[in-house]
Design a protein around this motif. Structure first.
Motif, PDB file in Angstrom:
ATOM      1  N   GLY A  91      -5.564  10.146   6.811  1.00 12.49           N
ATOM      2  CA  GLY A  91      -6.697  10.510   5.978  1.00 12.49           C
ATOM      3  C   GLY A  91      -7.195   9.376   5.108  1.00 12.49           C
ATOM      4  O   GLY A  91      -8.393   9.283   4.823  1.00 12.49           O
ATOM      5  N   THR A  92      -6.294   8.503   4.662  1.00 15.96           N
ATOM      6  CA  THR A  92      -6.697   7.377   3.814  1.00 15.96           C
ATOM      7  C   THR A  92      -6.941   6.094   4.605  1.00 15.96           C
ATOM      8  O   THR A  92      -7.350   5.082   4.032  1.00 15.96           O
ATOM      9  N   GLY A  93      -6.666   6.118   5.908  1.00 11.96           N
ATOM     10  CA  GLY A  93      -6.859   4.939   6.740  1.00 11.96           C
ATOM     11  C   GLY A  93      -5.663   4.015   6.792  1.00 11.96           C
ATOM     12  O   GLY A  93      -5.666   3.028   7.530  1.00 11.96           O
ATOM     13  N   ARG A 137       1.459  -6.070  -6.365  1.00 13.64           N
ATOM     14  CA  ARG A 137       0.137  -5.500  -6.614  1.00 13.64           C
ATOM     15  C   ARG A 137      -0.059  -4.290  -5.687  1.00 13.64           C
ATOM     16  O   ARG A 137      -0.617  -4.394  -4.599  1.00 13.64           O
ATOM     17  N   PRO A 138       0.399  -3.125  -6.123  1.00 14.27           N
ATOM     18  CA  PRO A 138       0.296  -1.931  -5.269  1.00 14.27           C
ATOM     19  C   PRO A 138      -1.123  -1.380  -5.215  1.00 14.27           C
ATOM     20  O   PRO A 138      -1.835  -1.337  -6.227  1.00 14.27           O
ATOM     21  N   ILE A 139      -1.530  -0.982  -4.009  1.00 17.37           N
ATOM     22  CA  ILE A 139      -2.786  -0.261  -3.802  1.00 17.37           C
ATOM     23  C   ILE A 139      -2.414   1.162  -3.415  1.00 17.37           C
ATOM     24  O   ILE A 139      -1.847   1.403  -2.344  1.00 17.37           O
ATOM     25  N   ALA A 140      -2.705   2.108  -4.303  1.00 16.56           N
ATOM     26  CA  ALA A 140      -2.365   3.516  -4.070  1.00 16.56           C
ATOM     27  C   ALA A 140      -3.605   4.216  -3.526  1.00 16.56           C
ATOM     28  O   ALA A 140      -4.575   4.423  -4.253  1.00 16.56           O
ATOM     29  N   ALA A 141      -3.572   4.561  -2.244  1.00 16.76           N
ATOM     30  CA  ALA A 141      -4.703   5.230  -1.603  1.00 16.76           C
ATOM     31  C   ALA A 141      -4.483   6.740  -1.667  1.00 16.76           C
ATOM     32  O   ALA A 141      -3.581   7.278  -1.021  1.00 16.76           O
ATOM     33  N   VAL A 142      -5.291   7.414  -2.478  1.00 15.59           N
ATOM     34  CA  VAL A 142      -5.124   8.840  -2.740  1.00 15.59           C
ATOM     35  C   VAL A 142      -6.508   9.477  -2.764  1.00 15.59           C
ATOM     36  O   VAL A 142      -7.458   8.896  -3.295  1.00 15.59           O
ATOM     37  N   TYR A 143      -6.639  10.667  -2.197  1.00 20.76           N
ATOM     38  CA  TYR A 143      -7.912  11.379  -2.321  1.00 20.76           C
ATOM     39  C   TYR A 143      -8.221  11.606  -3.799  1.00 20.76           C
ATOM     40  O   TYR A 143      -7.328  11.866  -4.605  1.00 20.76           O
ATOM     41  N   SER A 144      -9.497  11.580  -4.133  1.00 20.08           N
ATOM     42  CA  SER A 144      -9.897  11.845  -5.511  1.00 20.08           C
ATOM     43  C   SER A 144      -9.360  13.188  -5.999  1.00 20.08           C
ATOM     44  O   SER A 144      -8.861  13.302  -7.121  1.00 20.08           O
ATOM     45  N   THR A 145      -9.424  14.196  -5.162  1.00 18.30           N
ATOM     46  CA  THR A 145      -8.954  15.523  -5.568  1.00 18.30           C
ATOM     47  C   THR A 145      -7.452  15.546  -5.825  1.00 18.30           C
ATOM     48  O   THR A 145      -6.962  16.369  -6.599  1.00 18.30           O
ATOM     49  N   PHE A 146      -6.689  14.647  -5.190  1.00 19.12           N
ATOM     50  CA  PHE A 146      -5.237  14.650  -5.343  1.00 19.12           C
ATOM     51  C   PHE A 146      -4.746  13.752  -6.486  1.00 19.12           C
ATOM     52  O   PHE A 146      -3.637  13.952  -6.989  1.00 19.12           O
ATOM     53  N   ILE A 147      -5.546  12.770  -6.900  1.00 20.33           N
ATOM     54  CA  ILE A 147      -5.105  11.937  -8.017  1.00 20.33           C
ATOM     55  C   ILE A 147      -5.051  12.767  -9.293  1.00 20.33           C
ATOM     56  O   ILE A 147      -4.346  12.431 -10.250  1.00 20.33           O
ATOM     57  N   GLN A 148      -5.771  13.898  -9.323  1.00 18.92           N
ATOM     58  CA  GLN A 148      -5.670  14.821 -10.450  1.00 18.92           C
ATOM     59  C   GLN A 148      -4.221  15.235 -10.685  1.00 18.92           C
ATOM     60  O   GLN A 148      -3.810  15.453 -11.826  1.00 18.92           O
ATOM     61  N   THR A 202       0.841  -1.194   0.000  1.00 12.68           N
ATOM     62  CA  THR A 202       0.000   0.000   0.000  1.00 12.68           C
ATOM     63  C   THR A 202       0.874   1.242   0.000  1.00 12.68           C
ATOM     64  O   THR A 202       1.965   1.257   0.583  1.00 12.68           O
ATOM     65  N   LEU A 203       0.379   2.282  -0.663  1.00 13.02           N
ATOM     66  CA  LEU A 203       1.118   3.537  -0.771  1.00 13.02           C
ATOM     67  C   LEU A 203       0.167   4.705  -0.521  1.00 13.02           C
ATOM     68  O   LEU A 203      -1.012   4.655  -0.881  1.00 13.02           O
ATOM     69  N   THR A 204       0.709   5.773   0.076  1.00 15.84           N
ATOM     70  CA  THR A 204      -0.047   7.000   0.249  1.00 15.84           C
ATOM     71  C   THR A 204       0.900   8.183   0.127  1.00 15.84           C
ATOM     72  O   THR A 204       2.111   8.040   0.316  1.00 15.84           O
ATOM     73  N   ALA A 205       0.346   9.349  -0.181  1.00 11.07           N
ATOM     74  CA  ALA A 205       1.144  10.568  -0.341  1.00 11.07           C
ATOM     75  C   ALA A 205       0.857  11.501   0.828  1.00 11.07           C
ATOM     76  O   ALA A 205       0.029  12.407   0.734  1.00 11.07           O
ATOM     77  N   ALA A 206       1.527  11.243   1.941  1.00 12.48           N
ATOM     78  CA  ALA A 206       1.453  12.077   3.150  1.00 12.48           C
ATOM     79  C   ALA A 206       0.103  12.022   3.848  1.00 12.48           C
ATOM     80  O   ALA A 206      -0.190  12.847   4.698  1.00 12.48           O
ATOM     81  N   MET A 207      -0.735  11.027   3.505  1.00 13.71           N
ATOM     82  CA  MET A 207      -2.067  10.954   4.098  1.00 13.71           C
ATOM     83  C   MET A 207      -2.340   9.585   4.729  1.00 13.71           C
ATOM     84  O   MET A 207      -3.361   8.957   4.452  1.00 13.71           O
ATOM     85  N   PRO A 208      -1.466   9.069   5.576  1.00 21.47           N
ATOM     86  CA  PRO A 208      -1.749   7.758   6.176  1.00 21.47           C
ATOM     87  C   PRO A 208      -2.993   7.766   7.053  1.00 21.47           C
ATOM     88  O   PRO A 208      -3.754   6.790   7.069  1.00 21.47           O
TER      89      PRO A 208
END
Length: 668
Positions: A362-364, A399-410, A354-360
């Motif tokens: 916020g993304t759970g 198999r990476p799961i990238a957890a990102v807010y919808s607004t940030f995947i932009q 799993t991966l996140t961009a500074a939001m562990p």
């Protein structure tokens, strides 16, 4: 009678320039208290704002950030969530009791709210580039507006910030970049650059700079000219063989000064007053502490980065002086449900990371990190890098799961296309905060992920309706050799019986298969329905409530759980699209290029009737901060609004005869 707080007398920034040093310190304390009280009542960004109180006072004291476009000085914030003190000093202190409430002030800069807010901004990494643009624009027009960009919460590591720095070094005029270094990102800082700054803080060189700054910042006369610049250059030359943060900036052509104490208000004012006259780009490295002034926030800055409303017992000003209970509401939210599902699939499949961009938080994924830390990665505020790295990991067989807010995947669209979709790599995108996000407002609404992901060849788009579907969606995604995006909102998730619905996996999901009349969630009337509602995603609960209300009025509606926006279930669509029968698509996404558009496109290309289709979704206008429930009500996506739309569609169908008008759209 108790005198009114000093803060209430501040109507504009100029009002603070006549205050004595002791009054400025008192003002800082009052600002902290009001921020703490407002966030404890309404939720919001707490620790980041407590950390920039003195810095914001000093900036407004030394510069004339007049209402735009007057100026003469211009202030931009990189991470908009550190703007609360700025709002207080620009005439909005009296409204802070209703911070982030409907009709009151927003939690981010909003130009429509105040001419002191230059940009609406809620994403990181942008301020340096916009500041360079404004500096060039001012220079091009023969003006000399002072330009200041405040960069905080480790957003300096964002790729766009480095691009801005690279171009800032070519400026031949004043521009100040405040590097608000609080040793934190939104959570713990990540990456080599944050480690670099940490080494600076504990190095001998840092101590030399600190001692030097302490000698001069309290002794600066008002007319020193460029003495501070020359003195700093001399010190830099004397220690240039040592490690110091300025090496990187100076190599780009940007003058570096610091680090200095960001909570030393007199020192900040003196220092800023002097470097204001340096006629070239400058980075001022300011060391602050996130949550400063309140022990509970200082000790737990991640927990109090963006808390919900909370209750305090005792004094929050002293160590162990109080107990805080954050309001968690009732029910389980989608973020927690995703974290549980991700942990479950990771325990079954060793390929999952799993991966996140500074939001562990916020993304759970902070929960995932505690359970399986070796398969969790936080890249910092670097969404583009995260996606490209996920592609690299997928290429190796993970198999990476990238957890990102919808607004940030932009921010990472190019990498989703080039590195993931173009290379046919199975990266799973978990898009939290899809649709309306409530009191964070327009800067964080997730309204266009379908629009830019749907055109990508091979992309599978899923929106679960409850926790069981979320689990199935993740498990299905791991079986597909394609990129998948799963969207879900900032809201409570309908729960399920795991023993019956998930653990035995009695009913496997097929890619692209919709459902009609699912026993627990959805409804069918065996061809006798007056209309059909096709819902994509988490608004299923509102749709079902609307169906019950309609049934009480004698109106029968079928309800279809679409589950997939791509691929489309053509067989189901051919079943529900029949002449004279109203069909309404419902989604928590922009009407432009959303799920409803996908239905229309498919129907048109397969010669299915479209004249009775009505699309319900997010209208083509900005929806400001309020609760998510209020936002959905405003645009007619609440049960009552859906009921109204169904009745109107049935009425229109009864009026139509030989003429087939264009498909209707529901705008409120």
């Amino acid at each position: 009678m108790t005198p009114a707080p000093l803060l209430d007398s501040i109507r504009k920034p100029a009002d603070i320039r006549g205050l004595a040093p002791a009054e400025l310190e008192s003002l800082a304390g009052q600002m902290r208290q009001r921020i703490f009280e407002a966030v404890s009542t309404n939720g919001g960004h707490l620790a980041s704002n407590l950390g920039v109180v003195e810095l914001t006072i000093a900036l407004h004291y030394c510069y004339d950030f007049g209402p735009y476009p007057g100026g003469p000085d211009w202030l931009m914030f990189d991470v908009g969530h550190q703007c609360y003190p700025h709002k207080m000093l620009t005439g909005r202190a009296g409204q802070f009791g209703t911070l982030r409430k409907r009709g009151s002030i927003a939690g981010f800069p909003v130009p429509e709210e105040s001419p002191y807010d230059l940009f609406a901004v809620g994403h990181a990494g942008t301020a340096i580039s916009t500041a360079v643009g404004m500096a060039r624009g001012s220079q091009q027009q023969g003006k000399n507006n002072h330009v200041v960009a405040v960069v905080g919460d480790a957003s300096i590591v964002n790729g766009l910030a480095f691009e801005g720095l690279n171009n800032a070094g070519t400026l031949k005029r004043q521009m100040l970049i405040i590097l608000n270094d609080n040793g934190m990102s939104i959570s713990q800082p990540q990456g080599a650059f944050s480690e670099y700054l940490e080494r600076v803080r504990v190095s001998t060189t840092y101590e030399e700079f600190k001692r030097f700054s302490e000698k001069i910042v309290h002794r600066l006369p008002t007319t020193v000219g460029h003495a501070i610049e020359h003195a700093w250059d001399a010190l830099c030359s004397s220690v240039k063989s040592a490690m110091w943060a300025g090496q990187m900036f100076e190599a780009m052509g940007i003058k570096y000064m610091g680090p200095i104490d960001g909570h030393d208000l007199p020192g900040l004012i003196n220092f800023l007053a002097e470097i204001k006259h340096v006629d070239k780009p400058v980075v001022l490295h300011v060391k602050t502490q996130k949550g400063n002034g309140y022990e509970i926030t200082k000790n737990e800055p991640t927990k109090f980065h963006s808390p919900a409303a909370f209750r305090v017992e005792g004094s929050p000003l002293v160590q162990n002086g109080c107990r805080v209970e954050i309001n968690k509401g009732t029910g389980k939210n989608w973020t927690t449900a995703f974290a549980d599902a991700a942990i479950a699939v990771a325990k079954r499949d060793s390929r999952v990371v799993t991966l996140t961009a500074a939001m562990p938080d916020g993304t759970g994924l902070s929960k995932f990190e505690k359970e399986i830390p070796e398969r969790f990665i936080d890249t910092g505020i670097c969404e583009s890098h995260l996606v490209a790295m996920a592609a690299g990991m997928a290429k190796t067989g993970l198999r990476p799961i990238a957890a990102v807010y919808s607004t940030f995947i932009q921010r990472a669209f190019d990498q989703v296309w080039q590195e993931v979709a173009l290379n046919k790599l199975p990266v799973i995108f978990a898009l939290d905060r899809a649709g309306y996000v409530g009191d964070d407002g327009a800067v964080h609404h997730g309204f266009c992920d379908l629009a830019f992901l749907r055109p990508l060849p091979g992309m599978t788009l899923i929106a679960p309706t409850d926790e069981a579907e979320l689990n199935r969606a993740l498990r299905l995604s791991l079986k597909l050799d394609t990129a998948v995006a799963i969207r879900y909102p900032r809201d409570n998730v309908p729960t399920c019986n795991f023993e019956e619905e998930v653990l035995p996996e009695l009913r496997e999901q097929a890619s692209g298969e919709w459902e009609l009349g699912k026993s627990r969630m959805l409804i069918r009337h065996d061809g006798e329905a007056d209309a059909t509602l096709v819902v994509y995603g988490a608004l299923a609960g509102s749709v079902l409530t609307a169906a019950e209300l309609l049934s009480a009025d004698g109106v029968k509606v079928d309800v279809v759980d679409a589950r997939f926006c791509k691929p489309i279930d053509g067989a189901m669509l051919a079943r529900v699209l029949r002449p004279g029968h109203p069909v309404l698509t419902v989604e928590d996404h922009s009407l432009e290029n959303g799920f409803g558009s996908a239905v229309l496109e498919y129907a048109n290309s397969h010669r299915l009737p479209t004249d009775q289709i009505t699309r319900l979704g997010m209208p083509d206008r900005m929806i400001v901060h309020m609760t998510r429930k209020e936002q959905l009500t405003e645009v007619g996506l609440d049960p009552a609004g859906i009921v109204s739309s169904v009745k109107q569609a049935i009425e229109r169908a009864g009026e139509r005869s030989d003429v087939a008008p264009m498909p209707a759209e529901r705008y409120v």
